[in-house]
Design a protein around this motif. Structure first.
Motif, PDB file in Angstrom:
ATOM      1  N   LYS B 136     -58.657 -94.519 -50.312  1.00 28.82           N
ATOM      2  CA  LYS B 136     -58.738 -95.969 -50.569  1.00 28.82           C
ATOM      3  C   LYS B 136     -59.106 -96.640 -49.258  1.00 28.82           C
ATOM      4  CE  LYS B 136     -56.612 -95.920 -54.722  1.00 28.82           C
ATOM      5  NZ  LYS B 136     -57.165 -96.441 -55.965  1.00 28.82           N
ATOM      6  N   LEU B 137     -59.966 -97.628 -49.365  1.00 29.03           N
ATOM      7  CA  LEU B 137     -60.302 -98.418 -48.185  1.00 29.03           C
ATOM      8  C   LEU B 137     -59.698 -99.804 -48.359  1.00 29.03           C
ATOM      9  CD1 LEU B 137     -61.967 -98.301 -45.536  1.00 29.03           C
ATOM     10  CD2 LEU B 137     -63.857 -99.311 -46.813  1.00 29.03           C
ATOM     11  N   LEU B 138     -58.966-100.246 -47.346  1.00 34.10           N
ATOM     12  CA  LEU B 138     -58.363-101.575 -47.400  1.00 34.10           C
ATOM     13  C   LEU B 138     -58.884-102.391 -46.227  1.00 34.10           C
ATOM     14  CD1 LEU B 138     -55.908 -99.355 -48.266  1.00 34.10           C
ATOM     15  CD2 LEU B 138     -54.804-101.513 -48.808  1.00 34.10           C
ATOM     16  N   GLY B 139     -59.082-103.674 -46.448  1.00 33.98           N
ATOM     17  CA  GLY B 139     -59.567-104.508 -45.355  1.00 33.98           C
ATOM     18  C   GLY B 139     -59.551-105.966 -45.715  1.00 33.98           C
ATOM     19  N   ASN B 140     -60.065-106.777 -44.789  1.00 30.54           N
ATOM     20  CA  ASN B 140     -60.114-108.219 -45.033  1.00 30.54           C
ATOM     21  C   ASN B 140     -61.363-108.862 -44.412  1.00 30.54           C
ATOM     22  OD1 ASN B 140     -59.609-108.236 -42.333  1.00 30.54           O
ATOM     23  ND2 ASN B 140     -57.594-109.200 -42.457  1.00 30.54           N
ATOM     24  N   GLY B 141     -62.355-108.054 -44.095  1.00 34.85           N
ATOM     25  CA  GLY B 141     -63.555-108.596 -43.461  1.00 34.85           C
ATOM     26  C   GLY B 141     -63.518-108.466 -41.956  1.00 34.85           C
ATOM     27  N   ASP B 142     -62.330-108.533 -41.367  1.00 28.95           N
ATOM     28  CA  ASP B 142     -62.194-108.390 -39.911  1.00 28.95           C
ATOM     29  C   ASP B 142     -61.757-106.982 -39.526  1.00 28.95           C
ATOM     30  OD1 ASP B 142     -62.859-111.046 -39.346  1.00 28.95           O
ATOM     31  OD2 ASP B 142     -60.834-111.694 -39.851  1.00 28.95           O
ATOM     32  N   ILE B 143     -60.805-106.460 -40.279  1.00 23.45           N
ATOM     33  CA  ILE B 143     -60.315-105.114 -39.966  1.00 23.45           C
ATOM     34  C   ILE B 143     -60.376-104.256 -41.228  1.00 23.45           C
ATOM     35  CG2 ILE B 143     -58.708-105.927 -38.165  1.00 23.45           C
ATOM     36  CD1 ILE B 143     -56.513-105.171 -40.299  1.00 23.45           C
TER      37      ILE B 143
END
Lengths: 126, 151
Positions: B136-143
Motif C-alpha cells: 500500500k502506498l500512503l501519502g498526502n502530496g508532500d510525503i
C-alpha cells in the motif's frame, strides 16, 4: 520534580523530554530495563515518576515494573507504562503488577502532558 | 476481499492513524502508480504467532526527517541521521501495535519482534509459493510512505 524516562527509542525519549520541559520537570533517561533499575537504585529518593516502555532489549518493562513494585525501597514511586502494548490483557497485567497509569503509543503531546500531571497530582506533586 | 487483503487495509489504516497521532501529519492511501520509487530506508518487524508475517515500512529520508521533526517538535535541521532511523523503527513498532488492536481473528494474533532498518534504495520483495505480499502506498502530496505486509 524529576521523571525517569525508560525507552529504547531515543526519539520517544526526546518527545517525552520536550513535554517534561514544558511542565518544567527534570528528566533522567534509561534505554533498557537494566539501565532503568540502575538509575532507580542510584536516584530513587529523587524520582517522582517513572515512564516505562514495555518492549525493550535486555530486560522488558513489565519485568522492571515487577522489580520496582516488589521492592520496599522503590515501590512508592509511581510508574506509568508508555507502550504500544494496548491490549486489555497487557493493561490488566500491568495494573495488577502495580502500574499507576498506562498510556498507549502513539500519543499526542497533550495526552502525555495530561497523564504526567495526573500521575504527579495523585502522588501529591502538582 | 479475503482476510489477507483485509489485513493490508488494517495495517495501512494503522499506519495512517499512528502518523496522524504522533506527528499531526495526515496521510491516506494513494494510487500505487504515484510511487516514485527510490525509498531509501525500510523499517522491518517480524510478527510472530500462529500465522506470522513481516511488516515493512519504506520511505525517503527527507520524508521521515519531516515526520520526525513534527514528532519531536524540533526543526528539521536538528533531526539527526540516528533520529531518522529510530523514528522509522518506532513507526513500524506503533503500526504493528495498533494493527494488533484492530485484528479480531485470534488465528492472526501475533507478538512483535524488535524492529530493524534496511538501508538500501527501492528494495523489492518477491514471495514464492503461497506467501502473499500486500503493498500500500500512503501519502498526502508532500510525503509518501510505502507499507508492505508479507504473510
Amino acid at each position: 520534580m524529576k521523571l525517569l524516562v525508560v525507552d529504547d527509542s531515543a526519539v520517544i525519549r526526546k518527545v517525552i523530554k520536550a513535554a517534561a520541559d514544558v511542565l518544567q520537570l527534570e528528566t533522567i533517561e534509561a534505554e533498557d530495563g537494566i539501565e532503568a533499575l540502575e538509575k532507580v537504585a542510584a536516584h530513587h529518593a529523587g524520582i517522582d515518576l517513572i515512564l516505562l516502555d514495555w518492549n525493550m532489549p535486555e530486560m522488558n518493562g513489565y519485568d522492571v515494573l515487577v522489580e520496582i513494585k516488589t521492592n520496599d525501597k522503590y515501590k512508592h514511586i509511581p510508574v506509568m507504562m508508555v507502550t504500544t502494548e494496548g491490549q486489555q490483557s497487557s493493561i490488566v497485567a500491568a495494573v495488577r503488577a502495580g502500574a499507576d497509569n498506562y498510556l498507549v503509543k502513539p500519543f499526542t503531546v497533550e495526552e502525555l502532558e495530561t497523564k504526567i500531571v495526573e500521575c504527579l497530582g495523585k502522588a501529591g506533586g502538582f | 476481499m479475503d482476510f489477507i487483503d483485509s489485513l493490508g487495509v488494517i495495517f495501512s489504516d494503522a499506519l495512517a492513524e499512528i502518523i496522524a497521532t504522533a506527528t499531526g501529519v495526515y496521510i491516506d492511501c494513494i494510487p500505487p502508480e504515484i510511487d516514485s520509487g527510490f525509498e531509501e530506508l525500510t523499517g522491518v518487524m517480524g510478527l510472530c504467532g500462529k500465522k506470522g508475517g513481516i511488516l515493512f515500512i519504506s520511505a525517503k529520508k527527507p520524508d521521515i526527517r519531516t515526520l520526525c521533526s513534527c514528532m519531536i517538535g524540533a526543526p528539521e535541521s536538528e533531526v539527526t541521521e540516528a533520529d531518522i532511523e529510530d523514528a522509522l523503527c518506532e513507526f513500524v513498532n506503533m503500526t504493528a501495535g495498533n494493527a494488533k488492536l484492530r485484528i479480531s481473528n485470534p488465528d492472526y494474533m501475533f507478538n512483535l519482534s524488535s524492529p530493524f532498518i534496511i538501508r538500501s534504495k527501492d528494495i523489492s520483495i518477491a514471495a514464492k509459493n503461497r506467501t502473499r505480499v500486500i503493498s500500500k502506498l500512503l501519502g498526502n502530496g508532500d510525503i509518501s510512505v510505502k507499507l508492505t505486509f508479507v504473510c
